[in-house]
Design a protein around this motif. Structure first.
Motif, PDB file in Angstrom:
ATOM      1  N   THR A 150       0.927  -1.295   0.104  1.00 29.12           N
ATOM      2  CA  THR A 150      -0.140  -0.037  -0.081  1.00 29.12           C
ATOM      3  C   THR A 150       0.875   1.292   0.045  1.00 29.12           C
ATOM      4  OG1 THR A 150      -0.181   0.036   2.443  1.00 29.12           O
ATOM      5  CG2 THR A 150      -2.066  -1.261   1.086  1.00 29.12           C
ATOM      6  N   VAL A 151       0.484   2.198  -0.920  1.00 31.52           N
ATOM      7  CA  VAL A 151       1.377   3.511  -0.883  1.00 31.52           C
ATOM      8  C   VAL A 151       0.083   4.613  -0.721  1.00 31.52           C
ATOM      9  CG1 VAL A 151       2.792   4.901  -2.194  1.00 31.52           C
ATOM     10  CG2 VAL A 151       2.946   2.761  -2.564  1.00 31.52           C
ATOM     11  N   ASP A 152       0.313   5.547   0.280  1.00 29.90           N
ATOM     12  CA  ASP A 152      -0.810   6.709   0.965  1.00 29.90           C
ATOM     13  C   ASP A 152      -0.105   7.989   0.887  1.00 29.90           C
ATOM     14  OD1 ASP A 152      -3.460   5.144   1.605  1.00 29.90           O
ATOM     15  OD2 ASP A 152      -1.831   3.912   2.068  1.00 29.90           O
ATOM     16  N   VAL A 153      -0.808   9.005   0.433  1.00 33.07           N
ATOM     17  CA  VAL A 153      -0.004  10.342   0.595  1.00 33.07           C
ATOM     18  C   VAL A 153      -1.015  10.993   1.471  1.00 33.07           C
ATOM     19  CG1 VAL A 153       0.403  12.603  -0.599  1.00 33.07           C
ATOM     20  CG2 VAL A 153       1.063  10.544  -1.597  1.00 33.07           C
ATOM     21  N   PHE A 154      -0.537  11.644   2.457  1.00 34.78           N
ATOM     22  CA  PHE A 154      -1.223  12.321   3.491  1.00 34.78           C
ATOM     23  C   PHE A 154      -1.045  13.955   3.462  1.00 34.78           C
ATOM     24  CE2 PHE A 154      -1.542   8.152   5.094  1.00 34.78           C
ATOM     25  CZ  PHE A 154      -2.577   7.949   5.797  1.00 34.78           C
ATOM     26  N   TYR A 155      -2.037  14.670   3.880  1.00 29.21           N
ATOM     27  CA  TYR A 155      -1.847  16.224   4.112  1.00 29.21           C
ATOM     28  C   TYR A 155      -2.285  16.105   5.532  1.00 29.21           C
ATOM     29  CZ  TYR A 155      -1.833  21.172   4.465  1.00 29.21           C
ATOM     30  OH  TYR A 155      -1.721  22.449   5.173  1.00 29.21           O
ATOM     31  N   ARG A 156      -1.521  16.652   6.506  1.00 31.71           N
ATOM     32  CA  ARG A 156      -1.693  16.455   7.968  1.00 31.71           C
ATOM     33  C   ARG A 156      -2.326  15.051   8.130  1.00 31.71           C
ATOM     34  NH1 ARG A 156       1.228  20.226   7.645  1.00 31.71           N
ATOM     35  NH2 ARG A 156       0.770  22.243   8.433  1.00 31.71           N
ATOM     36  N   ASP A 157      -3.536  14.953   8.684  1.00 31.63           N
ATOM     37  CA  ASP A 157      -4.118  13.757   8.912  1.00 31.63           C
ATOM     38  C   ASP A 157      -5.249  13.229   7.849  1.00 31.63           C
ATOM     39  OD1 ASP A 157      -2.632  13.426  11.303  1.00 31.63           O
ATOM     40  OD2 ASP A 157      -4.421  14.434  12.418  1.00 31.63           O
ATOM     41  N   VAL A 158      -5.077  13.885   6.774  1.00 30.36           N
ATOM     42  CA  VAL A 158      -6.402  13.516   5.766  1.00 30.36           C
ATOM     43  C   VAL A 158      -5.545  12.627   4.772  1.00 30.36           C
ATOM     44  CG1 VAL A 158      -7.705  14.558   3.985  1.00 30.36           C
ATOM     45  CG2 VAL A 158      -7.446  15.612   6.145  1.00 30.36           C
TER      46      VAL A 158
END
Length: 261
Positions: A152-160
């Protein structure tokens, strides 16, 4: 003339006074038991050996329970001993592999980070897209790494969580550098007005921060031996200058962790 008092026949002898005639071979008689006291003599061979009939069944049940507990204890001890021996053997094997192959963790870095689909002027939900390029360096001389399905690969801005995707399946041989590109996408992500305002402020400074999180199941190859599945976790703090393609990476720093089980 003083009267002489004779003791009663059933009164106990006083101190230093004995009844009977020792010179004639007679010994003092044992005192009789007090009233309402009974003396029962039981043959010695029947004590603790032959239980009464009404207790025979109970004794048999108690004996069976005791034997069952003994067998359970023996079985439990055998299982513990087997687990201990197995743990020792696994530890010795891992120690030998470490001494022979001298493994070191691979190093990761972000080489490309392109952003699109984020509109900060409208309150409507966004559908962001990211093109991420990750560089993996395997510096081991005798160890290969299999990157398997299920990453899995995820990109977050703050906690979003803005978008997600996966790494391709590939094998990285020893002393190798592999560059992997992956496309990530998100759908209908709702940002608050405060978050949009904060992102516009950071965009004016050309320092838009994101967090990249990668979780990849891998298997390590020692010679011809392949290990069980190990989970590699990579966390990268990436800052770009704008939210349009192409964007430039201002700063990037990665750390990693490994779950052996």
């Amino acid at each position: 003339m003083a009267e002489r008092v004779h003791p009663a026949a059933d009164s106990p002898p006083q101190s230093g006074q004995f009844s009977g005639n020792f010179s004639s071979g007679e010994f003092p008689r044992k005192p009789a038991p007090p009233p309402a006291t009974y003396v029962i003599q039981v043959p010695k061979d029947q004590i603790y050996r032959v239980p009464p009939p009404e207790n025979a069944h109970r004794l048999q049940l108690l004996s069976q329970k005791k034997a069952g507990r003994s067998r359970c204890r023996c079985c439990f001890c055998s299982i513990l001993a087997a687990i201990f021996i197995l743990a020792v053997l696994v530890g010795l094997s891992l120690g030998v592999l470490f001494l022979v192959f001298r493994p070191e963790a691979p190093k990761y870095s972000v080489e490309g980070f392109s952003v699109s689909g984020i509109n900060l002027t409208s309150p409507s939900p966004i559908s962001p897209k990211f093109n991420v390029t990750v560089r993996s360096r395997n510096g081991n001389g005798k160890i290969g790494i299999y990157y398997e399905k299920g990453s899995t690969v995820d990109v977050f801005y703050r906690d979003v969580d803005l978008c997600n995707g996966a790494l391709p399946v590939f094998y990285q041989p020893a002393k190798n550098v592999t560059v992997v590109k992956t496309a990530l996408s998100g759908s209908r992500i709702q940002l608050t007005s405060g978050m949009r305002k904060e992102m516009r402020h950071e965009l004016r400074k050309k320092t838009m921060p994101f967090k990249l999180k990668i979780k990849a199941p891998v298997k390590i190859k020692f010679g011809s031996v392949k290990t069980w599945t190990i989970t590699v976790k990579v966390n990268c703090d990436v800052t770009v200058d704008k939210l349009t393609a192409p964007s430039r990476i201002v700063s990037s720093q990665c750390s990693h962790d490994v779950d052996l089980w």
